[in-house]
Motif scaffolding. Structure first.
Motif, PDB file in Angstrom:
ATOM      1  N   SER A 241       0.643  -1.228   0.002  1.00  0.00           N
ATOM      2  CA  SER A 241       0.151  -0.128   0.110  1.00  0.00           C
ATOM      3  C   SER A 241       0.717   1.369   0.036  1.00  0.00           C
ATOM      4  O   SER A 241       0.379   2.288  -0.742  1.00  0.00           O
ATOM      5  CB  SER A 241      -0.932  -0.045   1.156  1.00  0.00           C
ATOM      6  OG  SER A 241      -1.751   1.292   1.422  1.00  0.00           O
ATOM      7  N   ILE A 248      -2.867   3.370  -2.980  1.00  0.00           N
ATOM      8  CA  ILE A 248      -3.953   2.310  -2.944  1.00  0.00           C
ATOM      9  C   ILE A 248      -4.492   1.996  -1.342  1.00  0.00           C
ATOM     10  O   ILE A 248      -3.580   2.267  -0.602  1.00  0.00           O
ATOM     11  CB  ILE A 248      -3.687   1.167  -3.494  1.00  0.00           C
ATOM     12  CG1 ILE A 248      -2.217   0.419  -3.104  1.00  0.00           C
ATOM     13  CG2 ILE A 248      -3.371   1.401  -5.215  1.00  0.00           C
ATOM     14  CD1 ILE A 248      -2.016  -0.737  -3.602  1.00  0.00           C
ATOM     15  N   SER A 249      -5.646   1.812  -1.350  1.00  0.00           N
ATOM     16  CA  SER A 249      -6.146   1.110   0.024  1.00  0.00           C
ATOM     17  C   SER A 249      -5.340  -0.173   0.377  1.00  0.00           C
ATOM     18  O   SER A 249      -5.004  -0.932  -0.404  1.00  0.00           O
ATOM     19  CB  SER A 249      -7.700   1.127  -0.016  1.00  0.00           C
ATOM     20  OG  SER A 249      -7.932   0.134  -0.918  1.00  0.00           O
ATOM     21  N   LYS A 252      -7.318  -3.042  -1.368  1.00  0.00           N
ATOM     22  CA  LYS A 252      -6.692  -3.283  -2.916  1.00  0.00           C
ATOM     23  C   LYS A 252      -5.375  -3.766  -2.817  1.00  0.00           C
ATOM     24  O   LYS A 252      -4.779  -4.613  -3.787  1.00  0.00           O
ATOM     25  CB  LYS A 252      -6.868  -1.928  -3.514  1.00  0.00           C
ATOM     26  CG  LYS A 252      -6.495  -1.821  -4.963  1.00  0.00           C
ATOM     27  CD  LYS A 252      -7.378  -2.601  -5.681  1.00  0.00           C
ATOM     28  CE  LYS A 252      -7.120  -2.525  -7.173  1.00  0.00           C
ATOM     29  NZ  LYS A 252      -8.158  -3.733  -7.884  1.00  0.00           N
ATOM     30  N   VAL A 276      -3.430  -0.809 -11.887  1.00  0.00           N
ATOM     31  CA  VAL A 276      -3.942  -0.202 -10.507  1.00  0.00           C
ATOM     32  C   VAL A 276      -4.389   0.925 -10.744  1.00  0.00           C
ATOM     33  O   VAL A 276      -4.175   1.970 -11.043  1.00  0.00           O
ATOM     34  CB  VAL A 276      -2.643   0.011  -9.577  1.00  0.00           C
ATOM     35  CG1 VAL A 276      -2.987   0.386  -8.132  1.00  0.00           C
ATOM     36  CG2 VAL A 276      -1.619  -1.139  -9.293  1.00  0.00           C
ATOM     37  N   ASP A 284      -6.666   3.750 -14.818  1.00  0.00           N
ATOM     38  CA  ASP A 284      -5.462   2.745 -14.454  1.00  0.00           C
ATOM     39  C   ASP A 284      -4.180   3.264 -14.376  1.00  0.00           C
ATOM     40  O   ASP A 284      -3.854   3.864 -15.589  1.00  0.00           O
ATOM     41  CB  ASP A 284      -5.756   1.286 -15.068  1.00  0.00           C
ATOM     42  CG  ASP A 284      -6.846   0.594 -14.647  1.00  0.00           C
ATOM     43  OD1 ASP A 284      -7.550   1.046 -13.662  1.00  0.00           O
ATOM     44  OD2 ASP A 284      -7.290  -0.360 -15.245  1.00  0.00           O
TER      45      ASP A 284
END
Length: 414
Positions: A241, A248-249, A252, A276, A284
């Motif tokens: 992350s 990103i979380s 994810k 991503v 993305d």
């Protein structure tokens, strides 16, 4: 099937509950002698393993689903336990032999003396007797019947912090279940993945889950050492992350780890990428799979090094002649056994549940080793209990047969 047969069969059902940091498994099996047939598995994600009510709700959900699918009431469960609050201690005991010969009561006495741990050590989960000594002779596996003056033993006592046990028991009771027994999670996993040869030689089993990485060293049927660290799969997810070139979380990052994660860096194409989603629906972003592999491998290697240091500090690494066996959800990472082999400098394999009927292919997965192992452990406990009950019943039967024989002799000669 009539009601009496159905009731009799229900008594053979056994249940294993594995509460992890990210998921909960409730396994149902049926005892078939030394074997276990896996009937059902409830695999449920845990939204917050640290929140009391959340865990209780998830257990209740699991129980409801299992009861609806199997039509069997879930009540008494064997529960896996692990984490930093679990400790192992080595203690020694020695007793004088009053008869000059080792009896069963002498063995019990020396084991009790050795396992008399102070209250500060926590609540006892398991006591594993090691080898015995008799006077000057050492390394005796079974001293019963031998002659001598003093009997000694070294035991490994596994304990857990009392409030941690109480809180775990509370959650399970609140969900409407009873704890049939607590089982050290690596011990449960060992029941389903280790071979007799590995146990005889000495083997380290590493349970690499989401919240903790736990290690236990086995020699024959005894646990010689156990320890745990809080670095595990969730730390790897956090690294992903933070370290990818796009924010990103955690959810994810976990998804990316499972889908694209690997520890086999050399096999990757230099410019291989994966998509991503960018923040705010901006489309993305292509990220390097080699960068992802480097992030994962660096942390996996660090975790193994920390465990290896603990083994060396306890001087237990010298008895691990059967190598390392890896279980747990993180074992799904391709090439993780190669990283372990480099760090521990011993043979390494992935441990998958085996040797039991009814296991569907999906359950032959390292992440299910603890849950299926709990069934194996529970089955062993049930069989030993039945054996003891049978032995107690055989004494009155012997007396009864002896009396009948006596009556027949009297009748013959009167």
């Amino acid at each position: 099937m009539d009601d009496s047969k159905q009731e009799k069969r229900k008594e053979e059902y056994i249940f294993g509950l594995d509460i992890g940091a990210s998921k909960l498994n409730l396994f149902v099996g049926i005892s078939e002698g030394e074997n276990v047939r896996v009937v059902e598995c409830g695999d449920f994600p845990l939204k917050n393993a640290d929140e009391f009510d959340s865990v209780v709700d998830t257990i209740q959900q699991a129980v409801q689903v299992i009861e609806n699918s199997t039509r069997v009431d879930v009540r008494d469960v064997y529960v896996g336990i692990a984490g930093k609050h679990v400790r192992s201690y080595s203690f020694q005991g020695i007793v004088t032999l009053p008869t000059g010969e080792v009896r069963e009561e002498d063995i019990d006495s020396v084991q009790r003396q050795a396992s008399a741990v102070p209250p500060s050590a926590g609540e006892i989960i398991h006591v594993f007797p090691g080898e015995y000594s008799l006077d000057e002779e050492e390394h005796i596996r079974n001293p019963k019947g031998r002659s001598g003056r003093r009997l000694g033993v070294e035991v490994q006592v596994v304990t857990a912090r009392q409030n941690a046990m109480q809180n775990l028991g509370k959650m399970i009771n609140r969900a409407g279940l009873n704890v049939a027994g607590y089982v050290l999670e690596p011990l449960a996993s060992a029941c389903s993945v280790l071979t007799d040869d590995e146990r005889e030689l000495g083997v380290a089993l590493i349970d690499f889950g989401a919240g903790t990485a736990d290690v236990a060293v086995f020699v024959n049927d005894s646990v010689r050492f156990t320890t745990s660290i809080d670095y595990a799969g969730n730390v790897i997810t956090s690294d992903i992350s933070r370290c990818l070139n796009v924010p990103i979380s955690l959810s994810k990052a976990e998804e990316i780890k499972k889908k694209y994660g690997t520890c086999t860096i050399n096999n990757l194409i230099e410019d291989e990428t994966f998509p991503v989603p960018a923040v705010g629906n901006r489309g993305d972003v292509q990220c390097s799979r080699k960068l992802l592999a480097n992030i994962i491998t660096a942390r996996v290697e660090e975790i193994f090094r920390l465990l290896n240091e603990k083994l060396k500090k306890s001087q237990i690494d010298t008895i691990i002649n059967g190598g390392i066996v890896l279980t747990g959800g993180c074992c799904a990472l391709e090439g993780i056994e190669d990283v372990a082999c480099r760090v521990f400098k011993k043979p390494v394999r992935i441990g998958r549940p085996k040797g039991m009927s009814g296991i569907q292919e999906a359950y032959q997965n390292p992440s299910y080793a603890t849950g299926i192992g709990l069934l194996y452990y529970a089955n062993k406990q049930h069989r030993e209990k039945k054996k003891n009950e049978t032995s107690k019943m055989q004494i009155p039967d012997t007396v009864k047969k002896g009396f009948q024989h006596f009556v027949e002799i009297i009748r013959k000669y009167l």
